[in-house]
Design a protein around this motif. Sequence first.
Motif, PDB file in Angstrom:
ATOM      1  N   VAL A 209     -10.084   7.524   1.168  1.00 60.52           N
ATOM      2  CA  VAL A 209      -9.935   8.891   1.664  1.00 60.52           C
ATOM      3  C   VAL A 209     -10.591   8.963   3.041  1.00 60.52           C
ATOM      4  O   VAL A 209     -11.512   8.192   3.346  1.00 60.52           O
ATOM      5  CB  VAL A 209     -10.583   9.921   0.720  1.00 60.52           C
ATOM      6  CG1 VAL A 209      -9.890   9.927  -0.636  1.00 60.52           C
ATOM      7  CG2 VAL A 209     -12.081   9.650   0.543  1.00 60.52           C
TER       8      VAL A 209
ATOM      9  N   TYR B  52     -13.069   6.314   7.010  1.00 61.49           N
ATOM     10  CA  TYR B  52     -12.424   6.028   5.733  1.00 61.49           C
ATOM     11  C   TYR B  52     -13.450   5.504   4.733  1.00 61.49           C
ATOM     12  O   TYR B  52     -14.269   4.637   5.058  1.00 61.49           O
ATOM     13  CB  TYR B  52     -11.305   5.008   5.922  1.00 61.49           C
ATOM     14  CG  TYR B  52     -10.238   5.472   6.890  1.00 61.49           C
ATOM     15  CD1 TYR B  52      -9.372   6.509   6.554  1.00 61.49           C
ATOM     16  CD2 TYR B  52     -10.112   4.884   8.140  1.00 61.49           C
ATOM     17  CE1 TYR B  52      -8.398   6.941   7.436  1.00 61.49           C
ATOM     18  CE2 TYR B  52      -9.137   5.307   9.034  1.00 61.49           C
ATOM     19  CZ  TYR B  52      -8.286   6.342   8.682  1.00 61.49           C
ATOM     20  OH  TYR B  52      -7.330   6.772   9.562  1.00 61.49           O
TER      21      TYR B  52
ATOM     22  N   GLU C  91     -13.854   4.236   0.512  1.00 57.05           N
ATOM     23  CA  GLU C  91     -13.173   3.907  -0.729  1.00 57.05           C
ATOM     24  C   GLU C  91     -13.667   4.824  -1.833  1.00 57.05           C
ATOM     25  O   GLU C  91     -14.879   4.964  -2.054  1.00 57.05           O
ATOM     26  CB  GLU C  91     -13.398   2.452  -1.124  1.00 57.05           C
ATOM     27  CG  GLU C  91     -12.596   2.069  -2.367  1.00 57.05           C
ATOM     28  CD  GLU C  91     -12.666   0.595  -2.722  1.00 57.05           C
ATOM     29  OE1 GLU C  91     -12.046   0.226  -3.743  1.00 57.05           O
ATOM     30  OE2 GLU C  91     -13.336  -0.176  -2.006  1.00 57.05           O
TER      31      GLU C  91
ATOM     32  N   SER D 265      -3.879   3.790   0.214  1.00 55.59           N
ATOM     33  CA  SER D 265      -4.303   2.770  -0.741  1.00 55.59           C
ATOM     34  C   SER D 265      -3.815   1.431  -0.238  1.00 55.59           C
ATOM     35  O   SER D 265      -2.762   1.333   0.407  1.00 55.59           O
ATOM     36  CB  SER D 265      -3.744   3.050  -2.138  1.00 55.59           C
ATOM     37  OG  SER D 265      -2.328   2.972  -2.141  1.00 55.59           O
TER      38      SER D 265
ATOM     39  N   GLY E  16       0.806  -1.205   0.000  1.00 52.72           N
ATOM     40  CA  GLY E  16       0.000   0.000   0.000  1.00 52.72           C
ATOM     41  C   GLY E  16       0.838   1.254   0.000  1.00 52.72           C
ATOM     42  O   GLY E  16       2.054   1.225  -0.156  1.00 52.72           O
TER      43      GLY E  16
ATOM     44  N   GLU F 183       4.033  11.804   1.901  1.00 55.32           N
ATOM     45  CA  GLU F 183       3.647  10.689   1.049  1.00 55.32           C
ATOM     46  C   GLU F 183       4.591   9.511   1.309  1.00 55.32           C
ATOM     47  O   GLU F 183       5.811   9.661   1.274  1.00 55.32           O
ATOM     48  CB  GLU F 183       3.722  11.080  -0.425  1.00 55.32           C
ATOM     49  CG  GLU F 183       2.729  12.157  -0.841  1.00 55.32           C
ATOM     50  CD  GLU F 183       1.303  11.641  -0.942  1.00 55.32           C
ATOM     51  OE1 GLU F 183       1.117  10.400  -0.920  1.00 55.32           O
ATOM     52  OE2 GLU F 183       0.387  12.475  -1.047  1.00 55.32           O
TER      53      GLU F 183
ATOM     54  N   ASP G  26     -14.036   9.525  -9.333  1.00 51.30           N
ATOM     55  CA  ASP G  26     -13.664  10.878  -8.932  1.00 51.30           C
ATOM     56  C   ASP G  26     -13.958  11.842 -10.066  1.00 51.30           C
ATOM     57  O   ASP G  26     -13.932  11.473 -11.243  1.00 51.30           O
ATOM     58  CB  ASP G  26     -12.178  10.923  -8.570  1.00 51.30           C
ATOM     59  CG  ASP G  26     -11.829  12.136  -7.726  1.00 51.30           C
ATOM     60  OD1 ASP G  26     -12.760  12.835  -7.282  1.00 51.30           O
ATOM     61  OD2 ASP G  26     -10.627  12.379  -7.509  1.00 51.30           O
TER      62      ASP G  26
ATOM     63  N   HIS H 155      -6.611  -0.294  -4.014  1.00 47.95           N
ATOM     64  CA  HIS H 155      -7.874   0.347  -3.675  1.00 47.95           C
ATOM     65  C   HIS H 155      -7.597   1.644  -2.914  1.00 47.95           C
ATOM     66  O   HIS H 155      -6.917   1.632  -1.890  1.00 47.95           O
ATOM     67  CB  HIS H 155      -8.749  -0.581  -2.833  1.00 47.95           C
ATOM     68  CG  HIS H 155      -9.173  -1.820  -3.550  1.00 47.95           C
ATOM     69  ND1 HIS H 155     -10.411  -1.953  -4.152  1.00 47.95           N
ATOM     70  CD2 HIS H 155      -8.508  -2.986  -3.783  1.00 47.95           C
ATOM     71  CE1 HIS H 155     -10.494  -3.151  -4.713  1.00 47.95           C
ATOM     72  NE2 HIS H 155      -9.357  -3.797  -4.505  1.00 47.95           N
ATOM     73  N   GLN H 156      -8.145   2.745  -3.419  1.00 45.57           N
ATOM     74  CA  GLN H 156      -7.871   4.067  -2.871  1.00 45.57           C
ATOM     75  C   GLN H 156      -8.926   4.462  -1.841  1.00 45.57           C
ATOM     76  O   GLN H 156     -10.129   4.372  -2.099  1.00 45.57           O
ATOM     77  CB  GLN H 156      -7.843   5.106  -3.988  1.00 45.57           C
ATOM     78  CG  GLN H 156      -7.531   6.519  -3.542  1.00 45.57           C
ATOM     79  CD  GLN H 156      -6.086   6.697  -3.135  1.00 45.57           C
ATOM     80  OE1 GLN H 156      -5.200   6.035  -3.674  1.00 45.57           O
ATOM     81  NE2 GLN H 156      -5.829   7.582  -2.199  1.00 45.57           N
TER      82      GLN H 156
ATOM     83  N   THR I 121      -5.168  10.167   2.955  1.00 44.34           N
ATOM     84  CA  THR I 121      -5.547   9.081   2.048  1.00 44.34           C
ATOM     85  C   THR I 121      -4.641   7.892   2.294  1.00 44.34           C
ATOM     86  O   THR I 121      -3.555   8.025   2.861  1.00 44.34           O
ATOM     87  CB  THR I 121      -5.406   9.505   0.566  1.00 44.34           C
ATOM     88  OG1 THR I 121      -4.014   9.765   0.290  1.00 44.34           O
ATOM     89  CG2 THR I 121      -6.225  10.750   0.259  1.00 44.34           C
TER      90      THR I 121
END
Length: 249
Positions: free
Chosen positions: A135, A151, A153, A128, A83, A91, A157, A132-133, A126
């Motif tokens: 936010v 959270y 998924e 992943s 992930g 990041e 967008d 799978h992302q 965020t």
Amino acid sequence: MKQTSTFLLLTLAALLAGRPAHAQASGPEARLPTAAEALRQEYATASVNYPYLYNGPEYADYTRKYHIRTGHQFYLLPDVLPGAANYNDREFANVRLQYDIVLDQVIISQPGNPLTLRFIDDKVRTFSIDGHQFVRLVADSTSADIIRTGYYELLADGPVQVLAKRTKTMYEHLNKPYVDVSFTETNRLYMQKAGRYYAVGSKGKALRLLADHSQEMQQYLKEHHLRFGKDDRENSLVELTRYYNGLAK
């Protein structure tokens, strides 16, 4: 990072830093400065990132106390998965994550260390996991009756977003003299448009939100045979919304 490994890295870097450099050197000695620099860079990167990444409270597997476990508390698989995360305003790529959807907690594993930690929720933007992302949404006075902080998924967008809340409920079963446990998963779909969130459980609700392109939506539904039954709703909603976003642009 273990103290022993840290000491060895620092010692090696210090020794190599003091070696005289020879522009015409060849053989194994010519590669030593390069190797030393790689070690120094690796240590520097770890030193900078580790305090920002591995700084949450310990995560303990609360299901181990049960006699028989049917299912598990994690999203997708109970295994550690590849992930990435935006955490502490930084990041991080290539991290090892799990997502406990009973407690809505993101779990991180440290390489070479059995200890697992959980992210501090309000420091996560965020993440992943296995492609799978997700936010983190924070409910306010205008959205608290629709969503709760946690959270989600991100499935589509654009001007209109499609989001899914993945949850599991844990049930205890008395099996004298033991207690067993099982898990049931629930998925809820939401759309966000113009800063407002809407729970979407039917085709009609989705079409009302996309009504400014009503004719195109109806035509797309028919041509692509999109269905909104329980098993098809998520995929159909995502496909329809992506088409709408293309028109909106």
